[in-house]
Design a protein around this motif. Structure first.
Motif, PDB file in Angstrom:
ATOM      1  N   LEU A  48      -0.588  -7.296  -7.272  1.00  0.00           N
ATOM      2  CA  LEU A  48      -0.803  -5.889  -7.618  1.00  0.00           C
ATOM      3  C   LEU A  48      -1.964  -5.691  -8.580  1.00  0.00           C
ATOM      4  CD1 LEU A  48       2.817  -4.500  -8.087  1.00  0.00           C
ATOM      5  CD2 LEU A  48       1.132  -3.773  -6.402  1.00  0.00           C
ATOM      6  N   SER A  49      -2.185  -6.682  -9.448  1.00  0.00           N
ATOM      7  CA  SER A  49      -3.228  -6.534 -10.464  1.00  0.00           C
ATOM      8  C   SER A  49      -4.405  -7.479 -10.252  1.00  0.00           C
ATOM      9  CB  SER A  49      -2.628  -6.758 -11.853  1.00  0.00           C
ATOM     10  OG  SER A  49      -2.057  -8.050 -11.934  1.00  0.00           O
ATOM     11  N   ASP A  50      -4.480  -8.129  -9.095  1.00  0.00           N
ATOM     12  CA  ASP A  50      -5.579  -9.049  -8.812  1.00  0.00           C
ATOM     13  C   ASP A  50      -6.464  -8.468  -7.706  1.00  0.00           C
ATOM     14  OD1 ASP A  50      -7.322 -11.092  -8.276  1.00  0.00           O
ATOM     15  OD2 ASP A  50      -5.779 -12.614  -7.945  1.00  0.00           O
ATOM     16  N   PRO A  51      -7.635  -7.942  -8.058  1.00  0.00           N
ATOM     17  CA  PRO A  51      -8.491  -7.326  -7.037  1.00  0.00           C
ATOM     18  C   PRO A  51      -9.179  -8.338  -6.125  1.00  0.00           C
ATOM     19  CG  PRO A  51      -9.591  -7.308  -9.156  1.00  0.00           C
ATOM     20  CD  PRO A  51      -8.207  -7.848  -9.393  1.00  0.00           C
ATOM     21  N   PHE A  52      -9.061  -9.634  -6.412  1.00  0.00           N
ATOM     22  CA  PHE A  52      -9.795 -10.647  -5.661  1.00  0.00           C
ATOM     23  C   PHE A  52      -8.932 -11.417  -4.671  1.00  0.00           C
ATOM     24  CE2 PHE A  52     -12.003 -10.115  -9.742  1.00  0.00           C
ATOM     25  CZ  PHE A  52     -13.158  -9.532  -9.248  1.00  0.00           C
ATOM     26  N   VAL A  53      -7.702 -10.979  -4.424  1.00  0.00           N
ATOM     27  CA  VAL A  53      -6.849 -11.642  -3.440  1.00  0.00           C
ATOM     28  C   VAL A  53      -7.436 -11.423  -2.050  1.00  0.00           C
ATOM     29  CG1 VAL A  53      -4.547 -11.711  -2.422  1.00  0.00           C
ATOM     30  CG2 VAL A  53      -4.803 -11.317  -4.868  1.00  0.00           C
ATOM     31  N   ALA A 101       0.132   1.481  -7.948  1.00  0.00           N
ATOM     32  CA  ALA A 101      -1.064   1.687  -8.774  1.00  0.00           C
ATOM     33  C   ALA A 101      -2.305   1.226  -8.007  1.00  0.00           C
ATOM     34  CB  ALA A 101      -0.938   0.908 -10.076  1.00  0.00           C
ATOM     35  N   SER A 102      -3.372   2.024  -8.076  1.00  0.00           N
ATOM     36  CA  SER A 102      -4.611   1.642  -7.391  1.00  0.00           C
ATOM     37  C   SER A 102      -5.323   0.551  -8.185  1.00  0.00           C
ATOM     38  CB  SER A 102      -5.515   2.854  -7.203  1.00  0.00           C
ATOM     39  OG  SER A 102      -5.900   3.361  -8.449  1.00  0.00           O
ATOM     40  N   ILE A 103      -6.212  -0.164  -7.486  1.00  0.00           N
ATOM     41  CA  ILE A 103      -6.948  -1.243  -8.136  1.00  0.00           C
ATOM     42  C   ILE A 103      -8.363  -1.297  -7.557  1.00  0.00           C
ATOM     43  CG2 ILE A 103      -6.099  -2.979  -6.520  1.00  0.00           C
ATOM     44  CD1 ILE A 103      -6.134  -4.959  -8.876  1.00  0.00           C
ATOM     45  N   GLN A 108      -3.009   1.246  -3.094  1.00  0.00           N
ATOM     46  CA  GLN A 108      -2.096   0.169  -2.730  1.00  0.00           C
ATOM     47  C   GLN A 108      -0.745   0.742  -2.312  1.00  0.00           C
ATOM     48  OE1 GLN A 108      -3.113  -3.763  -4.995  1.00  0.00           O
ATOM     49  NE2 GLN A 108      -2.452  -2.272  -6.505  1.00  0.00           N
ATOM     50  N   PHE A 109      -0.124   0.080  -1.323  1.00  0.00           N
ATOM     51  CA  PHE A 109       1.147   0.536  -0.787  1.00  0.00           C
ATOM     52  C   PHE A 109       2.069  -0.659  -0.555  1.00  0.00           C
ATOM     53  CE2 PHE A 109      -2.146   3.453   0.404  1.00  0.00           C
ATOM     54  CZ  PHE A 109      -1.595   4.689   0.158  1.00  0.00           C
ATOM     55  N   ASP A 110       3.356  -0.404  -0.743  1.00  0.00           N
ATOM     56  CA  ASP A 110       4.398  -1.403  -0.512  1.00  0.00           C
ATOM     57  C   ASP A 110       4.907  -1.229   0.917  1.00  0.00           C
ATOM     58  OD1 ASP A 110       6.503  -3.167  -0.661  1.00  0.00           O
ATOM     59  OD2 ASP A 110       7.572  -2.100  -2.240  1.00  0.00           O
ATOM     60  N   LEU A 111       4.885  -2.306   1.711  1.00  0.00           N
ATOM     61  CA  LEU A 111       5.366  -2.251   3.092  1.00  0.00           C
ATOM     62  C   LEU A 111       6.466  -3.289   3.288  1.00  0.00           C
ATOM     63  CD1 LEU A 111       5.342  -1.308   6.004  1.00  0.00           C
ATOM     64  CD2 LEU A 111       3.290  -2.680   6.386  1.00  0.00           C
TER      65      LEU A 111
END
Length: 144
Positions: A48-53, A101-103, A108-111
Motif C-alpha cells: 500500500l505504501s510502496d510505489p515501486f512494487v 489511500a492513493s500513492i 488504489q483499490f482492494d480486490l
C-alpha cells in the motif's frame, strides 16, 4: 527497424506502430491499470505504501487471492477521480471496489476474490473529471 548484413546489404525491414495517449485533452485518460498480488496480509499492507512494487502481467487469478489494484488516470496533469466495479459475465455489478489511500498519483483499490466462484469477470474502471468520463472494461478470470 532494419536488419543489415555484410557490406550494408538490407536483409529485412520491420515497422511497428504504437498508440500514444494524449494528455493534452479535457477528457480524462486512463494511463495504466496495474494488478499487484501480495503473498500475505502483511505484504498487502506493505504494498500500500510502496510505489515501486512491480505489477504482475497475467489476468488469471486464484480464488483465494486478494489483489491490490492501482489505476493511473489523469485529467491534464492532475489525477482524475477513479471508481472500479467488479462485474459478472452478464455485466451485472457484484462489488464496488473499496478505495484505499492513493500513492504517487495512482488510485488504489482492494480486490478480494475469495467470495466469488471460479469463472470470468470484468472490471469496469471509470475515470471522471469536470463532468467528463472515460471507462475501460478488463476481463479477468478466477481459475482455482
Amino acid at each position: 527497424m532494419q536488419v543489415q548484413g555484410g557490406k550494408d546489404a538490407l536483409l529485412a525491414t520491420d515497422i511497428q506502430y504504437l498508440d500514444v495517449l494524449r494528455f493534452d485533452t479535457r477528457q480524462p485518460v486512463i494511463a495504466a491499470i496495474e494488478f499487484l498480488r501480495p503473498s500475505s496480509p502483511a505484504a498487502f499492507d506493505a504494498m500500500l505504501s510502496d510505489p515501486f512494487v512491480m505489477p504482475i502481467e497475467g489476468r488469471d487469478f486464484n480464488k483465494y487471492d486478494r489483489l491490490l489494484l492501482r489505476v493511473r488516470a489523469f485529467s491534464g496533469q492532475q489525477p482524475a477521480n477513479v471508481t472500479v466495479r467488479l462485474l459478472d459475465r452478464s455485466r451485472a455489478e457484484l462489488l464496488r471496489l473499496p478505495v484505499l489511500a492513493s500513492i504517487g498519483g495512482a488510485s488504489q483499490f482492494d480486490l478480494p476474490l475469495t467470495p466469488h466462484a471460479r469463472g470470468e469477470y470484468y472490471l469496469d474502471v471509470r475515470a471522471t473529471s469536470g463532468g467528463l468520463e472515460t471507462d475501460r472494461l478488463l476481463a479477468i478470470r478466477l481459475i482455482r
